[in-house]
Structures are given as structure tokens and as C-alpha cells.
Design a protein around this motif. Structure first.
Motif, PDB file in Angstrom:
ATOM      1  N   GLN A   1      -9.576   7.026  11.343  1.00 50.50           N
ATOM      2  CA  GLN A   1      -8.249   7.609  11.084  1.00 50.50           C
ATOM      3  C   GLN A   1      -7.198   6.511  11.064  1.00 50.50           C
ATOM      4  O   GLN A   1      -6.269   6.535  10.257  1.00 50.50           O
ATOM      5  CB  GLN A   1      -7.894   8.631  12.156  1.00 50.50           C
TER       6      GLN A   1
ATOM      7  N   LYS B   1       2.144  10.698  -3.369  1.00 44.01           N
ATOM      8  CA  LYS B   1       3.233   9.733  -3.330  1.00 44.01           C
ATOM      9  C   LYS B   1       3.511   9.168  -4.724  1.00 44.01           C
ATOM     10  O   LYS B   1       4.360   8.310  -4.871  1.00 44.01           O
ATOM     11  CB  LYS B   1       2.912   8.627  -2.343  1.00 44.01           C
TER      12      LYS B   1
ATOM     13  N   ARG C   1       2.895  15.477  15.072  1.00 42.18           N
ATOM     14  CA  ARG C   1       2.128  16.711  15.133  1.00 42.18           C
ATOM     15  C   ARG C   1       0.692  16.401  15.578  1.00 42.18           C
ATOM     16  O   ARG C   1       0.110  17.083  16.393  1.00 42.18           O
ATOM     17  CB  ARG C   1       2.134  17.377  13.756  1.00 42.18           C
ATOM     18  N   LYS C   2       0.164  15.324  15.014  1.00 43.63           N
ATOM     19  CA  LYS C   2      -1.181  14.882  15.415  1.00 43.63           C
ATOM     20  C   LYS C   2      -1.192  14.586  16.918  1.00 43.63           C
ATOM     21  O   LYS C   2      -2.108  14.961  17.642  1.00 43.63           O
ATOM     22  CB  LYS C   2      -1.554  13.622  14.626  1.00 43.63           C
TER      23      LYS C   2
ATOM     24  N   VAL D   1      -2.985   4.104   3.779  1.00 43.99           N
ATOM     25  CA  VAL D   1      -1.952   4.837   3.045  1.00 43.99           C
ATOM     26  C   VAL D   1      -0.570   4.265   3.295  1.00 43.99           C
ATOM     27  O   VAL D   1       0.410   4.766   2.775  1.00 43.99           O
ATOM     28  CB  VAL D   1      -1.939   6.346   3.350  1.00 43.99           C
TER      29      VAL D   1
ATOM     30  N   ILE E   1      -7.335  13.544   8.669  1.00 43.98           N
ATOM     31  CA  ILE E   1      -7.076  13.586  10.109  1.00 43.98           C
ATOM     32  C   ILE E   1      -7.468  14.992  10.566  1.00 43.98           C
ATOM     33  O   ILE E   1      -6.881  15.971  10.119  1.00 43.98           O
ATOM     34  CB  ILE E   1      -5.586  13.347  10.417  1.00 43.98           C
TER      35      ILE E   1
ATOM     36  N   GLU F   1       5.734  11.763   3.748  1.00 47.16           N
ATOM     37  CA  GLU F   1       6.772  11.404   4.702  1.00 47.16           C
ATOM     38  C   GLU F   1       7.215   9.951   4.599  1.00 47.16           C
ATOM     39  O   GLU F   1       8.356   9.614   4.899  1.00 47.16           O
ATOM     40  CB  GLU F   1       6.151  11.551   6.091  1.00 47.16           C
ATOM     41  N   ILE F   2       6.263   9.073   4.285  1.00 44.79           N
ATOM     42  CA  ILE F   2       6.632   7.658   4.283  1.00 44.79           C
ATOM     43  C   ILE F   2       6.717   7.086   2.866  1.00 44.79           C
ATOM     44  O   ILE F   2       6.940   5.897   2.693  1.00 44.79           O
ATOM     45  CB  ILE F   2       5.641   6.821   5.116  1.00 44.79           C
TER      46      ILE F   2
ATOM     47  N   ARG G   1       0.837  -1.208   0.000  1.00 40.27           N
ATOM     48  CA  ARG G   1       0.000   0.000   0.000  1.00 40.27           C
ATOM     49  C   ARG G   1       0.864   1.246   0.000  1.00 40.27           C
ATOM     50  O   ARG G   1       0.619   2.217  -0.701  1.00 40.27           O
ATOM     51  CB  ARG G   1      -0.896   0.036   1.255  1.00 40.27           C
ATOM     52  N   ARG G   2       1.908   1.203   0.852  1.00 34.22           N
ATOM     53  CA  ARG G   2       2.774   2.354   1.002  1.00 34.22           C
ATOM     54  C   ARG G   2       3.453   2.707  -0.316  1.00 34.22           C
ATOM     55  O   ARG G   2       3.598   3.871  -0.667  1.00 34.22           O
ATOM     56  CB  ARG G   2       3.817   2.045   2.070  1.00 34.22           C
TER      57      ARG G   2
ATOM     58  N   MET H   1       9.423  17.754  12.812  1.00 36.13           N
ATOM     59  CA  MET H   1       8.513  16.840  13.507  1.00 36.13           C
ATOM     60  C   MET H   1       7.624  16.126  12.485  1.00 36.13           C
ATOM     61  O   MET H   1       7.091  16.752  11.574  1.00 36.13           O
ATOM     62  CB  MET H   1       7.633  17.652  14.460  1.00 36.13           C
ATOM     63  N   SER H   2       7.485  14.829  12.643  1.00 30.79           N
ATOM     64  CA  SER H   2       6.680  14.099  11.663  1.00 30.79           C
ATOM     65  C   SER H   2       5.207  14.437  11.870  1.00 30.79           C
ATOM     66  O   SER H   2       4.809  14.933  12.910  1.00 30.79           O
ATOM     67  CB  SER H   2       6.885  12.596  11.835  1.00 30.79           C
ATOM     68  N   MET H   3       4.424  14.170  10.802  1.00 28.69           N
ATOM     69  CA  MET H   3       3.007  14.540  10.851  1.00 28.69           C
ATOM     70  C   MET H   3       2.276  13.794  11.962  1.00 28.69           C
ATOM     71  O   MET H   3       1.386  14.329  12.603  1.00 28.69           O
ATOM     72  CB  MET H   3       2.356  14.237   9.492  1.00 28.69           C
TER      73      MET H   3
ATOM     74  N   ARG I   1      -1.319  17.709  18.965  1.00 27.26           N
ATOM     75  CA  ARG I   1      -2.639  18.347  18.926  1.00 27.26           C
ATOM     76  C   ARG I   1      -3.654  17.518  19.711  1.00 27.26           C
ATOM     77  O   ARG I   1      -4.523  18.064  20.373  1.00 27.26           O
ATOM     78  CB  ARG I   1      -3.080  18.538  17.477  1.00 27.26           C
ATOM     79  N   ASP I   2      -3.529  16.169  19.631  1.00 31.26           N
ATOM     80  CA  ASP I   2      -4.422  15.313  20.427  1.00 31.26           C
ATOM     81  C   ASP I   2      -4.243  15.604  21.908  1.00 31.26           C
ATOM     82  O   ASP I   2      -5.204  15.714  22.663  1.00 31.26           O
ATOM     83  CB  ASP I   2      -4.110  13.827  20.176  1.00 31.26           C
TER      84      ASP I   2
ATOM     85  N   SER J   1      -7.009  16.718  13.097  1.00 30.59           N
ATOM     86  CA  SER J   1      -6.066  17.566  13.835  1.00 30.59           C
ATOM     87  C   SER J   1      -4.871  17.990  12.986  1.00 30.59           C
ATOM     88  O   SER J   1      -3.952  18.610  13.507  1.00 30.59           O
ATOM     89  CB  SER J   1      -5.600  16.842  15.094  1.00 30.59           C
ATOM     90  N   LEU J   2      -4.890  17.652  11.699  1.00 29.39           N
ATOM     91  CA  LEU J   2      -3.801  18.095  10.825  1.00 29.39           C
ATOM     92  C   LEU J   2      -4.359  19.002   9.729  1.00 29.39           C
ATOM     93  O   LEU J   2      -5.465  18.785   9.243  1.00 29.39           O
ATOM     94  CB  LEU J   2      -3.095  16.884  10.192  1.00 29.39           C
TER      95      LEU J   2
ATOM     96  N   LEU K   1      -7.418   4.775   7.851  1.00 30.90           N
ATOM     97  CA  LEU K   1      -6.833   5.577   6.790  1.00 30.90           C
ATOM     98  C   LEU K   1      -5.315   5.472   6.828  1.00 30.90           C
ATOM     99  O   LEU K   1      -4.663   5.254   5.796  1.00 30.90           O
ATOM    100  CB  LEU K   1      -7.296   7.034   6.974  1.00 30.90           C
ATOM    101  N   LEU K   2      -4.753   5.600   8.047  1.00 30.75           N
ATOM    102  CA  LEU K   2      -3.298   5.542   8.172  1.00 30.75           C
ATOM    103  C   LEU K   2      -2.787   4.216   7.635  1.00 30.75           C
ATOM    104  O   LEU K   2      -1.770   4.153   6.966  1.00 30.75           O
ATOM    105  CB  LEU K   2      -2.883   5.735   9.636  1.00 30.75           C
ATOM    106  N   LYS K   3      -3.531   3.163   7.958  1.00 32.86           N
ATOM    107  CA  LYS K   3      -3.092   1.860   7.467  1.00 32.86           C
ATOM    108  C   LYS K   3      -3.239   1.778   5.947  1.00 32.86           C
ATOM    109  O   LYS K   3      -2.387   1.228   5.260  1.00 32.86           O
ATOM    110  CB  LYS K   3      -3.913   0.757   8.119  1.00 32.86           C
TER     111      LYS K   3
ATOM    112  N   TYR L   1       0.877   3.153   6.562  1.00 33.73           N
ATOM    113  CA  TYR L   1       1.539   3.119   7.864  1.00 33.73           C
ATOM    114  C   TYR L   1       1.376   1.718   8.438  1.00 33.73           C
ATOM    115  O   TYR L   1       0.292   1.125   8.355  1.00 33.73           O
ATOM    116  CB  TYR L   1       0.928   4.152   8.812  1.00 33.73           C
TER     117      TYR L   1
END
Lengths: 236, 788
Positions: B297, A158, B6-7, B304, A100, A114-115, A86-87, B1-3, B10-11, A102-103, B300-302, B306
Motif C-alpha cells: 500500500q 487524475k 479515513r484509512k 500515485v 487500499i 485529492e492530490i 508521478r503525482r 476528511m482526506s482519504m 479504519r486502521d 480499508s477504503l 502504491l501511495l508513492k 504521495y
């Protein structure tokens, strides 16, 4: 445009078990997707198109069958290998944007660059979807269409080989939906990224090179669209 | 600082109130570790530095009169490093401007050179000169209490003779770090002092030329103390020293310091786990909820790319960040309080210097333990986040399944729909409900533990001073006298009544158990001043024969009524008599053993004798009595009951007040942390449900009630458990305090339970009301539109 297939899917099935209920979400699906093409996957909700997309995107696993990406079998990869896949190769766009909160817009894109192995600058990706001016806004400060364009920017930043979009316009009105489709078409045209769009909106089929129709977990043979139209001409 | 970081920031900023509440609970645990272990290390370090530099003895013994030549035989014993023979005698100190006489001990200094054992630290002035027979050095605590400095004069009654002395120096001795006077339960610097005079001067005053009555020795590191003690006992036996030799463990000052260290160690062992457990639970609660909220979230992270590990680490860092805040606060407060506690020890104990140990390893340890506890609490939630398949995570979670547990549908008819909602929710999440209740109960328990000491000390003072020893003063004669001497005491001004007593030092032996005690003999009954109490605390008469032991002594010696034991009579050259245990008495001070006067006289084989008398005094004539005591050479010591009681109360209450403040603060932090977090989580989970109710037409009050009913039920249910756990903690405290000096009874009044619960209820109410304000301000439209 049709060259070698980037995805080769054969006899793919998926059975979900939610509590006591067994659902056959995908039933013996076989199809190919070719590099650089824009494919639209049509079908009512529950027809299996999202499950199909999730499996070739590596966020879900099949119950049986085979799905090859550039000749490499995806079914049977372990979690770590799927994450890697996926990455490195896949960009996702979801119906509910999944930013997200908060971003900021820029940071949401940077989350992926970043990744990634060979990303474009996060700002350029936002530029591509026409959102450079709003890159320091938080999701809550953006409209639905803007949020979805941030999600597209995040997916393409990406420089993936495939862009998988699950109902990208599902939560949007027609005007905003067209802006989002234009963004997708631009990306497809300028970067040559293989793009698969899921929708239940039959009008959108007009922009595709090929259209697949899903129903009850099965797929009918593809219809080739010799003259795709621009998103602005889509009848919503 | 990585995103992701940063999250994270803020959390944290968004969750600051909840995070801080958890961090504070962690801080309490860290603080206790740093405070207790830090203070214990400082105290240990200070003590051993003082002991080492001033050559504190490891073996102690006394005799009536032993020839000096014996010193060399003791020095030749295997393992003995240095020996110092001394003259040590009780004296009465007559201080100007002080009405009541003070007790003292005079200790001899070698005529030539410095003592080889138990050296003095000279704070000011110089040591007395051999040629000057009227010079003395006094201990610092006593000098401070009376504002004495070198050059000042005072008067002492030494061996029945009044002498005017000049102070040449202010000193401290490792032997009297904890200096306690006769009849006192805590040190009273005004009424007890130690003074030092040259050996030759004291030898003349006590007629001990070429002889000694006390010996101290240091030993080599590898020496077998027990064997040396036995050998010295044998050597001193012909000289009135049988059974007197002992190691440091029976030296009052040292034993008390040890007891203090044991208590600090117990504090460090018992309290931090309580806080860390609660912190772990709170972290678990908060993180589970956070992960539930961020489900998509995570998906989503997974999606993309992570990895599960990266996501787990992301949440792990959140927990570690909270733990670090807790560590920082706890370390700072702990170090500050630890310093304060050490200074307090410096006042309570007489050390010439204080060594503060700042131990980096302690902070590292506290940090690891705290982060460990937090991560343990988070583990389940984090693992869940890691396991969540991305495709599943992208879909909203299935609706929570509620069940008709325990016939709740029937309950539904008894309660309103709102109450039923609250009950179903509690039962659905029963594990969390139980843990929340346990958290609340622990704060009640801590409060009970803090407050019970007032009850117990009151009960103890009531028992000791108003039931057992009801006299105003105890006068001790210079030597044993005929019973007629009590008439002379009765004749002293202001004495309303006098009861004679006889006391003799002895070693009680049973099997391999052995304890140095004083056997007291006097008439006890319903109407006597001084009374022996039975275990039910009623006055009892002493049986005509046999010995009555205090509960603690009997327990230590494993003796029961009817058992036989041996009594080694120190004052009779160690003659061994067999005695039968004829009863058990309740005494909270010392290791008490009682006999009827005739029984002790028979045992001693010298007819009726008395050692002193307990007296009842006319308050109005106290000054006359004090003056008379100071002027009566045959009275060697005096213990003043009222002053002892006051000093005891003052000291204990000062200590308890500090402890109580700390405990109340801790309990409030726990209650607040648990209730606030639990309410916030509930609100977050049920915002939709509650907003729907509001839309349906329920009032704010009614909707708030759903939340409040649940919290109130948990808090109330937690109280009885808290009381029970509090009793257990209190028992541990009482056991920790128990020493040969005194034991504290376990008494907890109903008012203590009530007060503890009230504090907890108040803290819970405040926390709940803060969250309720959020219910009142629910943004109906936004909450309902939010996908969950």
C-alpha cells in the motif's frame, strides 16, 4: 497519430543487487513512446519490461542511461521531484490491483483525485470503467476484474498524460481480462492518454499501435500494428 | 476528511485492541505524572497559602526560662521580621470516655491582640479570654477525634495540677499541620492534641511571669536564617536555650510535609519513564509490523504521487492518535486520583482548607512527553516507510533469513521441530525478544516494589516493638528525679516491671555536621525490656563509656566507631563535652543515640538521675494504671507502645493498600499490553507458517504451542531480571522514605518475589490465551491465499 515522442529513452540500464546476487535487469535499452499511442511491451517474466516501466514511471531509478519525459530528464531527479512527476503526469495500474483494503472503491479513487492537479470527479472515473453502481463497496467485496477496473479508474481519474499498466490482466481470466482491456482501450480512445501495457500474453499485442518485445533486459525494434483490433476480438 | 485520514480511522478501528493496550500503558505514565505532580502542587500550594496567611515562623527556639526583655533583642536582629515569645509545655489530657491518657502540648496566646507569628485559624467558637483562667482552645483534629465542640469541658494535668477547662474554640495552626505525639510514629489524633491558653494564665501556672520558654520568629525574605539561628542561640544560651534554635527544616511538622513532597517528586521522576519506555517499545513493535503488512500500500501511495513525508505523517498521526487516547485516559484518571490523594492528605494533615491546583501546563507536558515517547518508538519504523522506494515496496519482502545461531541445528535434535521453530524465531528477532522480556520484567519489578513494603513494615514492627522497645508504656516524669522514683512507678497499679531511663536533649557536632538529638541512657541487655540492637538486630549491652549511634545518625554525621564528636548539652547551658563513638546500633525510629546510665550521669555531672521509666503492664489492670497516671501530677507524659503500634500499622497499611492496588493494576496493564501485542504481532507474521502447519496435519494444540513456547520462555526468563530491578526500585523507595522520624529496612521475602511473578504469569497467560483463540480460528484457505 505519431507525433512528437512523449518519452525518449536512450541506453537505459539497471543493475539490481539482491544480497550477493547481481542482476542486470535492463541492458542498454533505447526506444521512444509517442503521445496518444497505445504500446504493448511483451516479454517473459524477468525480461526487464517491469523495470523499464517503473523507471519511466518514476518509481525506480536507472543505473545509467537517459529517460526523457517531454524533453525533461527523469534520471537524476531527486525523490521529491520524482514524487511530483508521478503525482502530476503518471497513472499506474498493477497486476495485483494494489487497492487500499480499508477504503471503498470511490475512496480509493478519491485518494488520488485529492492530490491531483486537474482531476475528474472520482465517480466519473468509475463510470468510465463501468463500476458506478459498485462504488461504495470495499475491495474485499469486489471480484478481481472489478478491483482491477477500480485500479484503472484510480489511475485515470487524475487525467494523467501517460498510463502505465504492469500486467493488468495477469491475475484475471480471459473474460474478465477482456473487460479490463476494453476499459483501457476506452480511456485511450476518449482521453488520448498515452498508454503502455506490459504483458506476457502475446495475444494482447493485437490491440496496440506498436509492440516492443523484451528479452534478457534488451528490447528489439518496435513492430508497428497498422490495424489494431478491439479487445473483444483478442485471442487469449 | 482526506482519504488517508479515513484509512487511518479504519486502521485504528481494526487495531483497536492493540492500540488500546498501548494507550493504557501510556495512560499509566500520564496518570503518574498528573497524580504525583498534581498532588505535590496542590499540597505545596495549600501549605504555602496556610503558612503565608497565618504567618508561620521561619526560626524556632526554646529555653528553660528566658526574660521577656530578650524578645526585643531578638526582634532587633538583622533580618528578623516579627517575634513572638511563648510558653510551650507538655500536658496530660484526661478525656472523658477515653481510658488511656492523651499527651498534649499547651501553647500560650498573647494576652492582647493576635499573635504576630504562628497565628491560629479559628474554625469554630472564639479564642479564650484573658480574664477566664479555665478556658482553652484545642486543635481541630483532636476535637474531632473526641467529638468536642465549643462549650464542652475536659480535664488536663498542667504542671502537676489537675484543671477542669472549657473549650471556647476549635483552631488549626501552621505549626501542627502534622501533629505527632511522643513515642508515636504516625499521628494519632485521639491521643495527641494541642491546646491554647492565654499567656498570663500559663505564666501563673508555670511560674513564668515576665519570662518565656519558647520563641518563634518570622524573617525577611532576604534574611540569612543560619546567622539568625546562631544569634538567637547565643542570646538564649544563659537561659537554658543553647543549641535549641533551628529553622523550618528541623520543625517536625514542616519536615514531614517536605518529606512527603520529596516522595511525590520521586514518584513522578521514577515511574513515568518506565511506562513511557514500554509504550515506546510497543509502538515500535506494532508500527513496524503494520508497515510491513502495508508495504505494498505504501508502494502504491508513492507510485500515485504521495510524498514520503505525507506517508510518514500518515503513520505519525496513527501514533499520535494512540498517544492522545492514552493522554485522555491518563489525565482523567490522574486528575481523579490526584484529587483523591489531596483529600487524603487533607485528612492526614491538618489544613484549614485545601487548594486544588488544576494545571493545564501539566497536561500539555504529559501530552508532549507521551507523544514524544510514542513517536520516538515509531521513528525507526516510520523512517523505514519513508525510505522504502516505491518499486521495491511493490514487491513482496524477501523471506526472513534464519540462521543456525548458537548451534541451533544441534538443538534441533534435542527439541521437536516445533520448538526449534519457536527458538529460531526468538533468536532471529532477538532484539524484540529482549525488549519484550524487559517489558515483562518491569511489571514484575513494579509488583515487587509494591509488595515489598508489607515485608519491610512487618520487619520494622517486629524489630521496634518485639526486639527493641518491648515495654508496654513509657512514662516521662515532669522533671528529672532521683533513681528512687522508679520504685514509686513500680508501685503503680498493674505495673509488673519498671526500667528507669534518662534522656537529655543535645546537639551532636562533628566537623560541619550538626544534629539535634536526644541522648538516652538505660541498662540494655538480653533480658531488659528496652534493648539496644546491634546492626545484626541482636540485643547488646551499652559500653561503659562513649556513645552508641544509630546507623542513620552515624551515616548522617559521617561518624564511625572510634571517632570523637562533640556533644552540646542543651540542659547544661550548652556545655560542650567530647564523646567517643563506641558503637553503632540499629534503630528505625528517630535519630537515636545511646549511652550507659553511668556514662551519661558522669557527663551531666549531677549524679544519678532518671527522666522516666519503661514499664511492663498487666493488661487486666490497664484501666487502673491509666487512672493512676492521670491522677499523678509528677508524670508529665506517657507513650503507649501497643496503641502506637496499632495506629502505625493501620495508617501504613491503609496507605500501602492503596498503593498496592494501584501498582498491581499498573503491572497487569503492562504485562497484558506487552504480551498481547507481542503475541498478536507474532501471529500476524507467522499466520502463513502456522496455517501451513495446520494444513500439513498438525493439530491446533501443536500449532498453538509454537506461539506459546516462545511467550513462555520470554516470560520466565524475564522473572529473575524483574526481581533484580524490583530490588533496585525498592531500595529507591526505602531511601525516599528515610527521614529523621523513621527509616524503613529493606526486607523482601521470597513469597513477595513468588507472588509478583504469579500475578505477571497469570496476566501473561490470559493475554496469550486470547491470542491463541485466534490461532484456533485461523482461516486456512484465506491465510494461504494472501500474498505477503
Amino acid at each position: 497519430m505519431e507525433t512528437e515522442p512523449i518519452f525518449q529513452v536512450r541506453n537505459l540500464s539497471k543493475v539490481y543487487r539482491t544480497g550477493e546476487v547481481e542482476v542486470r535487469a535492463l541492458d542498454d535499452v533505447s526506444l521512444d513512446l509517442f503521445a496518444g499511442e497505445m504500446a504493448v511491451l511483451l516479454g517473459p517474466s524477468g525480461s526487464g519490461k517491469s523495470t523499464f516501466l517503473n523507471i519511466i514511471g518514476g518509481i525506480d531509478t536507472a543505473s545509467s542511461g537517459s529517460a526523457r519525459f517531454r524533453g525533461r530528464e527523469l534520471c537524476g531527479l531527486n525523490e521529491r521531484q520524482l514524487t511530483r512527476y508521478r503525482r502530476d503526469h503518471v497513472g499506474f495500474v498493477f497486476q495485483f490491483y494494489n487497492l487500499i483494503p480499508s477504503l471503498t472503491a470511490l475512496e480509493n479513487v478519491a485518494l488520488v483525485t485529492e492530490i491531483a492537479r486537474k482531476p475528474m470527479p472520482a465517480g466519473d472515473a468509475l463510470d468510465l470503467v463501468g463500476l458506478k453502481a459498485r462504488m461504495h463497496h470495499f475491495p474485499a467485496q469486489l471480484s478481481g476484474g472489478e478491483q482491477q477496473r477500480v485500479a484503472i479508474a484510480r489511475a485515470i481519474a487524475k487525467q494523467p498524460e501517460v498510463l502505465l499498466c504492469d500486467e493488468p490482466t495477469g491475475a484475471l481470466d480471459s473474460k474478465t481480462g477482456i473487460v479490463v482491456l476494453e476499459a483501457l482501450a476506452t480511456v485511450n480512445a476518449t482521453t488520448g492518454t498515452t498508454t503502455a501495457i506490459i504483458t506476457h500474453n502475446a495475444g494482447i499485442r493485437a490491440i496496440a499501435n506498436r509492440v516492443f518485445t523484451f528479452s534478457d533486459g534488451r528490447v528489439s525494434p518496435s513492430q508497428i500494428n497498422a490495424h489494431p483490433v478491439a479487445p473483444s476480438e483478442v485471442e487469449w | 476528511m482526506s482519504m488517508l485520514d479515513r484509512k487511518l480511522m479504519r486502521d485504528l478501528a481494526r487495531l483497536w485492541a492493540q492500540a488500546l493496550a498501548v494507550a493504557l500503558v501510556m495512560a499509566c505514565g500520564v496518570m503518574t505524572i498528573v497524580l504525583a505532580v498534581g498532588a505535590a502542587r496542590s499540597l505545596t500550594e495549600t501549605r504555602s497559602a496556610f503558612y503565608d496567611r497565618y504567618r508561620f515562623a521561619t526560626v524556632f527556639a526554646s529555653a528553660t526560662r528566658a526574660p521577656e526583655a530578650l524578645a526585643q533583642r531578638i526582634a532587633r536582629l538583622d533580618g528578623v521580621a516579627a517575634v513572638e515569645t511563648r510558653i510551650v509545655k507538655p500536658v496530660i489530657l484526661d478525656m472523658q470516655g477515653t481510658r488511656e491518657p492523651a499527651s498534649g502540648i499547651v501553647v500560650s496566646l498573647p494576652d492582647r491582640g493576635e499573635a504576630g507569628v504562628n497565628r491560629l485559624y479559628l474554625r469554630a467558637g472564639r479564642l479564650p479570654e484573658v480574664a477566664r483562667r479555665d478556658e482553652a482552645a484545642v486543635t481541630e483534629s483532636f476535637a474531632k477525634a473526641h467529638r468536642l465542640s465549643p462549650g464542652d469541658g475536659f480535664r488536663a494535668v498542667i504542671n502537676g495540677k489537675r484543671r477542669d477547662l472549657t473549650i471556647t474554640g476549635i483552631v488549626l495552626s501552621p505549626e501542627y499541620v502534622y501533629a505527632i505525639g511522643p513515642g508515636d510514629m504516625v499521628p494519632d489524633q485521639r491521643r495527641f492534641g494541642v491546646m491554647y491558653m492565654p499567656r498570663s494564665t500559663l505564666a501563673g501556672l508555670f511560674d513564668l511571669d515576665g519570662a518565656f520558654n519558647d520563641v518563634v520568629a518570622t524573617t525577611e525574605r532576604s534574611a540569612e536564617i543560619d546567622r539568625i539561628v546562631e544569634s538567637i542561640d547565643r542570646l538564649l544560651e544563659p537561659w537554658g536555650g543553647a543549641g535549641s534554635a533551628h529553622g523550618r527544616d528541623e520543625q517536625t511538622s514542616h519536615a514531614f510535609l517536605d518529606n512527603e513532597l520529596v516522595q511525590l517528586a520521586a514518584m513522578a521522576r521514577v515511574i513515568p519513564p518506565v511506562f513511557l519506555f514500554i509504550a515506546a517499545f510497543l509502538v515500535n513493535m506494532i508500527l513496524s509490523r503494520l508497515i510491513a503488512l502495508e508495504r505494498e500500500q505504501i508502494g502504491l501511495l508513492k507510485a500515485v504521487g504521495y510524498s514520503s513525508t505525507a506517508i510518514a505523517w500518515h503513520y505519525g498521526k496513527l501514533v499520535i492518535a494512540i498517544a492522545l487516547v492514552g493522554l485522555a485516559i491518563g489525565s482523567a484518571v490522574g486528575a481523579w486520583l490526584g484529587h483523591g490523594l489531596t483529600v487524603l492528605y487533607g485528612r492526614f494533615f491538618s489544613f484549614p482548607f485545601l487548594i486544588f491546583r488544576s494545571s493545564t501546563d501539566l497536561y500539555v507536558l504529559a501530552g508532549l512527553v507521551t507523544a514524544g515517547a510514542a513517536l520516538a518508538g515509531a521513528a525507526q519504523a516510520i523512517a523505514g516507510a519513508g525510505r522504502l522506494p516505491p518499486a521495491v515496496a511493490m514487491r513482496p519482502a524477501a523471506p526472513t533469513r534464519y540462521g543456525g545461531v548458537f548451534g541451533l541445528s544441534l538443538l534441533g535434535r534435542l527439541f521437536s521441530q516445533l520448538a526449534t521453530m519457536a527458538l529460531r524465531h526468538m533468536l532471529r528477532w532477538w532484539r524484540r525478544t529482549v525488549l519484550t522480556a524487559i517489558g515483562v520484567s518491569l511489571s514484575t519489578a513494579l509488583l515487587v516494589t509494591a509488595l515489598f513494603s508489607f515485608d519491610s513494615i512487618d520487619a520494622m514492627i517486629e524489630t521496634i516493638f518485639f526486639r527493641a522497645d518491648r515495654q508496654d508504656a513509657t512514662l516521662t516524669l515532669a522533671g528529672e528525679a532521683s533513681p528512687a522514683a522508679v520504685h514509686a512507678i513500680s508501685g503503680l497499679p498493674g505495673v509488673l516491671a519498671a526500667e528507669p531511663f534518662r534522656g537529655t536533649p543535645a546537639v551532636l557536632v562533628s566537623g560541619h555536621h550538626e544534629k539535634r538529638i536526644t541522648v538516652l541512657a538505660f541498662d540494655s541487655g538480653e533480658d531488659t525490656l528496652s534493648r539496644v540492637l546491634d546492626p545484626a538486630l541482636d540485643a547488646t549491652e551499652l559500653p561503659e563509656s562513649g556513645i552508641v549511634l544509630s546507623e542513620r545518625l552515624a551515616a548522617l554525621m559521617r561518624l564511625r566507631p572510634g571517632d570523637e564528636a562533640e556533644l552540646e548539652l542543651t540542659a547544661r547551658d550548652g556545655r560542650i563535652a567530647t564523646v567517643t563513638v563506641s558503637g553503632i546500633a540499629q534503630a528505625y525510629v528517630g535519630l537515636a543515640a545511646y549511652m550507659a546510665p553511668q556514662a551519661l550521669d558522669r557527663l551531666m555531672r549531677d549524679g544519678p538521675r532518671i527522666s522516666g521509666a519503661r514499664v511492663l503492664v498487666d493488661e487486666a489492670r490497664l484501666s487502673d494504671l491509666y487512672a493512676a497516671i492521670k491522677a499523678t501530677p509528677s508524670i508529665a507524659g506517657v507513650a503507649l507502645q501497643n496503641l502506637s503500634r496499632q495506629k502505625f500499622r493501620e495508617t501504613i497499611e491503609e496507605n500501602i493498600a492503596i498503593m498496592t492496588t494501584v501498582y498491581v493494576a499498573l503491572a497487569v496493564i503492562i504485562t497484558f499490553g506487552v504480551i498481547y501485542n507481542s503475541a498478536r504481532i507474532q501471529l500476524s507474521e507467522r499466520a502463513r507458517e502456522l496455517a501451513s502447519l495446520r494444513v500439513l496435519g498438525f493439530t491446533r494444540g501443536e500449532v498453538g504451542k509454537v506461539l506459546m513456547i516462545e511467550l513462555a520462555l520470554i516470560v520466565f526468563a524475564a522473572q529473575p531480571l524483574g526481581w533484580a530491578v524490583g530490588c533496585g526500585f525498592s531500595m529507591l523507595v526505602v531511601e525516599g522514605f528515610a527521614s529523621d522520624l523513621f527509616t524503613i529496612p529493606l526486607v523482601i521475602n521470597a513469597s513477595t518475589f513468588a507472588l509478583s511473578s504469579l500475578v505477571v504469569l497469570a496476566a501473561a497467560l490470559v493475554a496469550a490465551l486470547i491470542v491463541r483463540r485466534r490461532v484456533d480460528n485461523l482461516d486456512l484457505i484465506r491465510v494461504l491465499k494472501t500474498r505477503e
